[in-house]
Design an enzyme around this catalytic site. Structure first.
Site, PDB file in Angstrom:
ATOM      1  N   CYS A   1     -13.422 -10.066  20.759  1.00 55.21           N
ATOM      2  CA  CYS A   1     -12.702  -9.238  19.783  1.00 55.21           C
ATOM      3  C   CYS A   1     -11.555  -8.485  20.450  1.00 55.21           C
ATOM      4  CB  CYS A   1     -13.658  -8.265  19.091  1.00 55.21           C
ATOM      5  SG  CYS A   1     -14.454  -7.125  20.212  1.00 55.21           S
TER       6      CYS A   1
ATOM      7  N   CYS B   1       0.843  -1.202   0.000  1.00 56.50           N
ATOM      8  CA  CYS B   1       0.000   0.000   0.000  1.00 56.50           C
ATOM      9  C   CYS B   1       0.875   1.247   0.000  1.00 56.50           C
ATOM     10  CB  CYS B   1      -0.911   0.000   1.217  1.00 56.50           C
ATOM     11  SG  CYS B   1      -1.846   1.530   1.384  1.00 56.50           S
TER      12      CYS B   1
ATOM     13  N   CYS C   1      -7.654   1.068  -1.350  1.00 59.55           N
ATOM     14  CA  CYS C   1      -7.409   0.443  -0.047  1.00 59.55           C
ATOM     15  C   CYS C   1      -7.399  -1.065  -0.257  1.00 59.55           C
ATOM     16  CB  CYS C   1      -8.488   0.836   0.956  1.00 59.55           C
ATOM     17  SG  CYS C   1      -8.290  -0.053   2.512  1.00 59.55           S
TER      18      CYS C   1
END
EC number: 2.1.1.190
Length: 454
Positions: A411, A75, A162
């Site tokens: 999470c 990226c 992205c």
């Protein structure tokens, strides 16, 4: 006591570890320094930018000796964008880091070094996995920009591509940014409170291909609304749903309380396994559908249902785990504090023809004891709390009501470890923990833990 380093020092250090946010950790005479961009096993040259009593921060100047698992991030904005933290680490290295992170908190916080923590379940292709993009809009040098926030700021990094979002999302956002600028739509300015367009959220059903575009605006009425709807329909010809959400508060929370359908359906549909879900603009729905199936499959395996069990699903959301479990249980009871999510859960049960699931809105620590008073006793309790972990009152409720088995979907490994310690002290035994990589290229890691009543 004087510190072994001071601000503005330049020195070479060896990186021993990674923090939860992806910074390398070096120690100088036992004093920890956190250095973003460095990796364990590297020798790096740093500039000390800040020192506190117990730790300090360094800026990476040069990699003197790179780690074997360092790679060039694909990226172009990785070094400034805050969306990903570990693209410079091989995927095998990322999985090893996440395993180490989970193992560490289970040992340190839960104090359960004997409990197996299995290797992380990773992805075959750890790119382009997100089914939802949340993009802020702003102005830079007199032109409209969209992208992600720079690390630890609200400064937008103008982004064309992205690599963890869906490719369609990139194309849609670029086209919409250009169109909004042509139409004179003013992006919202956090500092002045002026402007109209705050965010655009794009959701896609992986299995169905259905697309929802959510325009988050400061006000309900805006001059360009009809032109914008026409533009979205032209740019995204197969769009299923165009939604407006109104957030007039001076806040960095994305969604406001008022949601309107501007065109098409109120929801889009997606499936996980063979269960179908209607997803509204504000519904919580896992962003990585491939790994969601892996995560929920592991929860189902740990629940080990035979068809005769009553199951309570605390923090049930729109019923994603509940409906998965209902196919193998006698009855599933789901509780969630958000009333809209419970309405979605009931609709999702009806869509799938599932009649052995009951959903109720309210705090789990209030609803679950009421169910027990009514004679509903859980053989298996499933919890899937937010990042802050289980409510303390809920943990005490679990310990009091004593379901035989708990499946904890987490999470946040740190709050999982904290809650496991409380449950262990309350009479439960943690059998094993399975980490699952839901967010490749980032430091986040999910995990499922299986506990049995002693």
């Amino acid at each position: 006591m004087s510190l072994p380093v001071k601000k503005n020092d330049q020195l070479d250090v060896y990186i021993e570890d990674l923090t939860h946010d992806g910074s390398g950790v070096a120690k100088v005479e036992g004093y920890p320094l956190f250095i973003p961009g460095s990796l364990p096993g590297e020798t790096v040259r740093i500039h000390v930018v800040k020192t506190l009593k117990k730790y300090g921060f360094g800026k990476l100047l040069e990699i003197v000796q790179p780690a074997e698992n360092r790679v060039e991030p694909p990226c172009p904005v990785f070094h400034v964008c805050g969306g990903c933290q570990v693209q410079h680490l091989t995927y095998e290295g990322q999985l090893a880091m996440k395993h180490s992170m989970v193992r560490s908190v289970i040992d340190r916080i839960a104090k359960l070094p004997h409990v197996p923590v299995h290797p992380v379940l990773g992805m075959e292709n750890p790119w382009r996995y997100r089914n939802k993009s949340q993009i802020p809009f702003g102005t830079q040098n007199g032109r409209m920009v969209s992208g992600f926030y720079k690390t630890r700021t609200h400064e937008i990094v103008d982004t064309d591509v992205c690599l963890i979002q869906q490719p369609e999302g990139d194309d849609i956002l670029q086209a919409l940014t250009n169109e909004f600028e042509k139409l004179g739509v003013m992006p919202y300015d956090e500092e002045t409170g002026r402007g109209m367009l705050r965010h655009v959220v794009i959701r896609k059903g992986f299995a169905t291909g259905e697309i929802m575009v959510v325009l988050i605006t400061k006000k309900k009425k805006w001059a360009e609304k009809e032109q914008v709807v026409e533009a979205v329909r032209r740019i995204v010809p197969d769009v299923t749903s165009i939604i407006q959400n109104v957030n007039s508060e001076k806040t960095n929370v994305i969604f406001g309380n008022e949601t309107l359908t501007l065109w098409g359906k109120d929801t889009i549909t997606d499936t996980i396994g063979d269960v179908k879900f209607d997803i509204s603009a504000r519904s919580f729905y896992q962003v990585n559908p491939v790994q969601t199936e892996v995560l929920y499959g592991k929860a189902l395996e740990y629940a080990n249902l035979t068809g005769g069990e009553s199951v309570i699903d605390a923090y049930c959301g729109i019923g994603t785990i509940s409906l998965f479990l209902a196919k193998n249980a006698k009855h599933v009871y789901g509780v969630e504090i958000v009333p809209e999510a419970i309405e979605d859960a009931k609709k999702n049960a009806a869509i799938n023809g599932i009649s052995n699931a009951t959903f109720e809105a309210g705090p789990a620590e209030v609803v679950i004891p009421n169910w027990y008073k009514q004679g509903v006793k859980a053989d298996v309790l499933v919890v899937d709390p937010p990042r802050k972990g289980c409510d303390e009152t809920l943990l005490q409720t679990i310990i009091t009501e004593r379901p035989k088995k708990i499946v904890y979907v987490s999470c946040n490994p740190a709050t999982l470890a904290r809650d496991l310690r409380i449950l262990e002290d309350g009479g439960y035994e943690t059998k094993e923990v399975q980490p699952v990589d839901m967010f490749p290229q980032t430091t986040h890691c999910e995990a499922v833990a299986w506990l049995e009543l002693r």
